[in-house]
Design a protein around this motif. Structure first.
Motif, mmCIF file in Angstrom:
data_model
loop_
_atom_site.group_PDB
_atom_site.id
_atom_site.type_symbol
_atom_site.label_atom_id
_atom_site.label_comp_id
_atom_site.label_asym_id
_atom_site.label_seq_id
_atom_site.Cartn_x
_atom_site.Cartn_y
_atom_site.Cartn_z
ATOM 1 N N CYS A 85 0.829 -1.200 0.000
ATOM 2 C CA CYS A 85 0.000 0.000 0.000
ATOM 3 C C CYS A 85 0.863 1.250 0.000
ATOM 4 C CB CYS A 85 -0.886 0.023 1.244
ATOM 5 S SG CYS A 85 -1.785 -1.518 1.519
ATOM 6 N N TYR A 86 0.583 2.149 -0.929
ATOM 7 C CA TYR A 86 1.164 3.482 -0.857
ATOM 8 C C TYR A 86 0.335 4.267 0.149
ATOM 9 C CZ TYR A 86 3.964 3.135 -5.179
ATOM 10 O OH TYR A 86 4.884 2.806 -6.142
ATOM 11 N N VAL A 87 1.012 5.029 0.995
ATOM 12 C CA VAL A 87 0.315 5.903 1.943
ATOM 13 C C VAL A 87 0.961 7.278 1.857
ATOM 14 C CG1 VAL A 87 -0.482 6.233 4.304
ATOM 15 C CG2 VAL A 87 -0.038 3.907 3.464
ATOM 16 N N LEU A 88 0.147 8.286 1.544
ATOM 17 C CA LEU A 88 0.620 9.665 1.426
ATOM 18 C C LEU A 88 -0.117 10.539 2.424
ATOM 19 C CD1 LEU A 88 0.723 9.970 -2.454
ATOM 20 C CD2 LEU A 88 2.649 9.691 -0.912
ATOM 21 N N GLY A 89 0.630 11.432 3.072
ATOM 22 C CA GLY A 89 0.013 12.355 4.017
ATOM 23 C C GLY A 89 -0.657 11.640 5.171
ATOM 24 N N THR A 90 -0.246 10.463 5.482
ATOM 25 C CA THR A 90 -0.730 9.556 6.537
ATOM 26 C C THR A 90 -2.130 9.002 6.304
ATOM 27 O OG1 THR A 90 -1.666 11.188 8.094
ATOM 28 C CG2 THR A 90 0.692 10.675 8.324
ATOM 29 N N ASP A 91 -2.924 9.549 5.370
ATOM 30 C CA ASP A 91 -4.289 9.041 5.254
ATOM 31 C C ASP A 91 -4.793 8.819 3.830
ATOM 32 O OD1 ASP A 91 -4.498 11.686 4.558
ATOM 33 O OD2 ASP A 91 -5.969 12.202 6.085
ATOM 34 N N ASN A 92 -3.970 9.058 2.833
ATOM 35 C CA ASN A 92 -4.341 8.793 1.450
ATOM 36 C C ASN A 92 -3.708 7.448 1.082
ATOM 37 O OD1 ASN A 92 -5.186 8.958 -1.189
ATOM 38 N ND2 ASN A 92 -3.886 10.688 -1.729
ATOM 39 N N VAL A 93 -4.545 6.417 0.954
ATOM 40 C CA VAL A 93 -4.060 5.039 0.833
ATOM 41 C C VAL A 93 -4.434 4.444 -0.525
ATOM 42 C CG1 VAL A 93 -4.165 2.719 1.843
ATOM 43 C CG2 VAL A 93 -4.317 4.730 3.331
ATOM 44 N N HIS A 94 -3.460 3.835 -1.175
ATOM 45 C CA HIS A 94 -3.666 3.111 -2.435
ATOM 46 C C HIS A 94 -3.227 1.673 -2.201
ATOM 47 C CE1 HIS A 94 -3.913 2.411 -6.736
ATOM 48 N NE2 HIS A 94 -2.648 2.015 -6.769
ATOM 49 N N ILE A 95 -4.189 0.749 -2.196
ATOM 50 C CA ILE A 95 -3.924 -0.660 -1.901
ATOM 51 C C ILE A 95 -3.697 -1.412 -3.207
ATOM 52 C CG2 ILE A 95 -4.839 -2.770 -0.872
ATOM 53 C CD1 ILE A 95 -6.586 -0.944 0.931
ATOM 54 N N MET A 96 -2.575 -2.131 -3.261
ATOM 55 C CA MET A 96 -2.224 -2.900 -4.452
ATOM 56 C C MET A 96 -2.085 -4.371 -4.085
ATOM 57 S SD MET A 96 0.737 -0.243 -5.721
ATOM 58 C CE MET A 96 1.364 0.017 -4.046
ATOM 59 N N GLN A 97 -2.727 -5.251 -4.851
ATOM 60 C CA GLN A 97 -2.489 -6.675 -4.647
ATOM 61 C C GLN A 97 -1.050 -6.957 -5.063
ATOM 62 O OE1 GLN A 97 -5.945 -8.227 -6.871
ATOM 63 N NE2 GLN A 97 -6.421 -9.346 -4.994
ATOM 64 N N TYR A 98 -0.382 -7.804 -4.286
ATOM 65 C CA TYR A 98 1.055 -7.997 -4.456
ATOM 66 C C TYR A 98 1.378 -9.464 -4.203
ATOM 67 C CZ TYR A 98 5.995 -6.570 -3.825
ATOM 68 O OH TYR A 98 7.354 -6.380 -3.940
ATOM 69 N N GLU A 99 2.316 -10.000 -4.947
ATOM 70 C CA GLU A 99 2.757 -11.378 -4.748
ATOM 71 C C GLU A 99 4.276 -11.382 -4.596
ATOM 72 O OE1 GLU A 99 3.483 -14.510 -3.713
ATOM 73 O OE2 GLU A 99 1.357 -14.722 -4.220
ATOM 74 N N PRO A 100 4.771 -11.314 -3.340
ATOM 75 C CA PRO A 100 6.211 -11.195 -3.103
ATOM 76 C C PRO A 100 7.018 -12.423 -3.518
ATOM 77 C CG PRO A 100 5.054 -11.532 -1.040
ATOM 78 C CD PRO A 100 4.003 -11.343 -2.094
ATOM 79 N N ARG A 101 6.361 -13.543 -3.782
ATOM 80 C CA ARG A 101 7.079 -14.754 -4.195
ATOM 81 C C ARG A 101 7.386 -14.756 -5.694
ATOM 82 N NH1 ARG A 101 2.677 -18.001 -0.667
ATOM 83 N NH2 ARG A 101 1.423 -16.704 -2.020
ATOM 84 N N TYR B 48 3.431 -7.027 -8.731
ATOM 85 C CA TYR B 48 2.183 -6.260 -8.650
ATOM 86 C C TYR B 48 1.133 -6.972 -9.488
ATOM 87 C CZ TYR B 48 4.873 -2.781 -6.268
ATOM 88 O OH TYR B 48 5.658 -2.149 -5.349
ATOM 89 N N VAL B 49 0.062 -7.408 -8.843
ATOM 90 C CA VAL B 49 -0.956 -8.236 -9.477
ATOM 91 C C VAL B 49 -1.963 -7.353 -10.209
ATOM 92 C CG1 VAL B 49 -2.768 -9.941 -9.047
ATOM 93 C CG2 VAL B 49 -0.660 -9.981 -7.691
ATOM 94 N N ILE B 50 -2.151 -7.637 -11.475
ATOM 95 C CA ILE B 50 -3.147 -6.933 -12.288
ATOM 96 C C ILE B 50 -4.373 -7.835 -12.382
ATOM 97 C CG2 ILE B 50 -3.612 -5.873 -14.538
ATOM 98 C CD1 ILE B 50 -1.217 -4.575 -13.159
ATOM 99 N N ASP B 51 -5.543 -7.293 -12.132
ATOM 100 C CA ASP B 51 -6.792 -8.064 -12.213
ATOM 101 C C ASP B 51 -6.738 -9.337 -11.378
ATOM 102 O OD1 ASP B 51 -7.916 -6.174 -13.978
ATOM 103 O OD2 ASP B 51 -6.935 -7.136 -15.692
ATOM 104 N N GLY B 52 -6.298 -9.192 -10.139
ATOM 105 C CA GLY B 52 -6.222 -10.334 -9.233
ATOM 106 C C GLY B 52 -7.608 -10.771 -8.780
ATOM 107 N N PRO B 53 -7.652 -11.821 -7.969
ATOM 108 C CA PRO B 53 -8.942 -12.301 -7.470
ATOM 109 C C PRO B 53 -9.623 -11.257 -6.590
ATOM 110 C CG PRO B 53 -7.116 -13.394 -6.352
ATOM 111 C CD PRO B 53 -6.518 -12.562 -7.436
ATOM 112 N N GLU B 54 -10.926 -11.332 -6.555
ATOM 113 C CA GLU B 54 -11.696 -10.392 -5.728
ATOM 114 C C GLU B 54 -11.339 -10.600 -4.260
ATOM 115 O OE1 GLU B 54 -16.360 -9.236 -5.036
ATOM 116 O OE2 GLU B 54 -15.732 -10.039 -6.975
ATOM 117 N N VAL B 55 -11.282 -9.488 -3.539
ATOM 118 C CA VAL B 55 -10.902 -9.519 -2.123
ATOM 119 C C VAL B 55 -12.076 -9.028 -1.290
ATOM 120 C CG1 VAL B 55 -9.281 -8.605 -0.415
ATOM 121 C CG2 VAL B 55 -8.497 -9.064 -2.732
#
Length: 162
Positions: A32-48, A55-62
């Motif tokens: 998640c990118y966090v700017l100004g402590t409260d502007n959050v952009h959540i990205m699905q991610y697969e560290p493996r 960075y997962v594009i069109d990942g499964p619904e969460v």
């Protein structure tokens, strides 16, 4: 793997700082990118995955409740740390997000690793934050902020994370 392995790894670090944490066997993972402590952009991610495929594009619904919790935790962590620019990573096990990495005040924003959509978000929102900070600047005043964690240590205030 075991206490001996832990101490062997610890001995290899010399003067480096380590953070010991449990390995989370996760179902979902978010960066998640966090700017100004409260502007959050959540990205699905697969560290493996290899770096360029993390960075997962069109990942499964969460589950939206998980995303709400991730956002809430991002804001709490960044307010406590006093970070205006950060990435926070969460591994989700059994529906519970665990903060894995949350001290990245100079996060990766390279278009080749984060992808066009995430790159566009961070550039636009970082520019907007920079403009807001510049407009809020007060000459002759302390324009820096400290996170609640530091402030609470100075005042002795005990603030629960929940």
């Amino acid at each position: 793997n075991d206490p001996e392995d832990l101490w062997a790894k610890h001995a290899e670090t010399g003067q480096l700082v380590m953070m010991l944490q449990e390995e989370i066997q996760f179902k979902e993972y978010f960066r998640c990118y966090v700017l100004g402590t409260d502007n959050v952009h959540i990205m699905q991610y697969e560290p493996r995955n290899p770096h360029h495929l993390r960075y997962v594009i069109d990942g499964p619904e969460v589950d939206p409740a998980i995303l709400d919790t991730v956002k809430k935790y991002c804001i709490r962590l960044c307010k406590a740390l006093g970070y205006d620019f950060n990435t926070v990573e969460f591994a989700v096990r059994d529906g519970i997000p665990y903060a894995i990495d949350f001290c990245n005040p100079a996060p990766d924003a390279d278009i080749n690793s984060v992808g066009q959509t995430n790159f566009d978000w961070i550039v636009e929102n970082a520019a907007n934050m920079a403009i807001e900070k510049a407009q809020a600047y007060k000459k002759g005043k302390m324009n820096l902020t400290w996170g609640t964690f530091v402030k609470d240590q100075i005042t002795g205030k005990k603030t629960p994370f929940k």
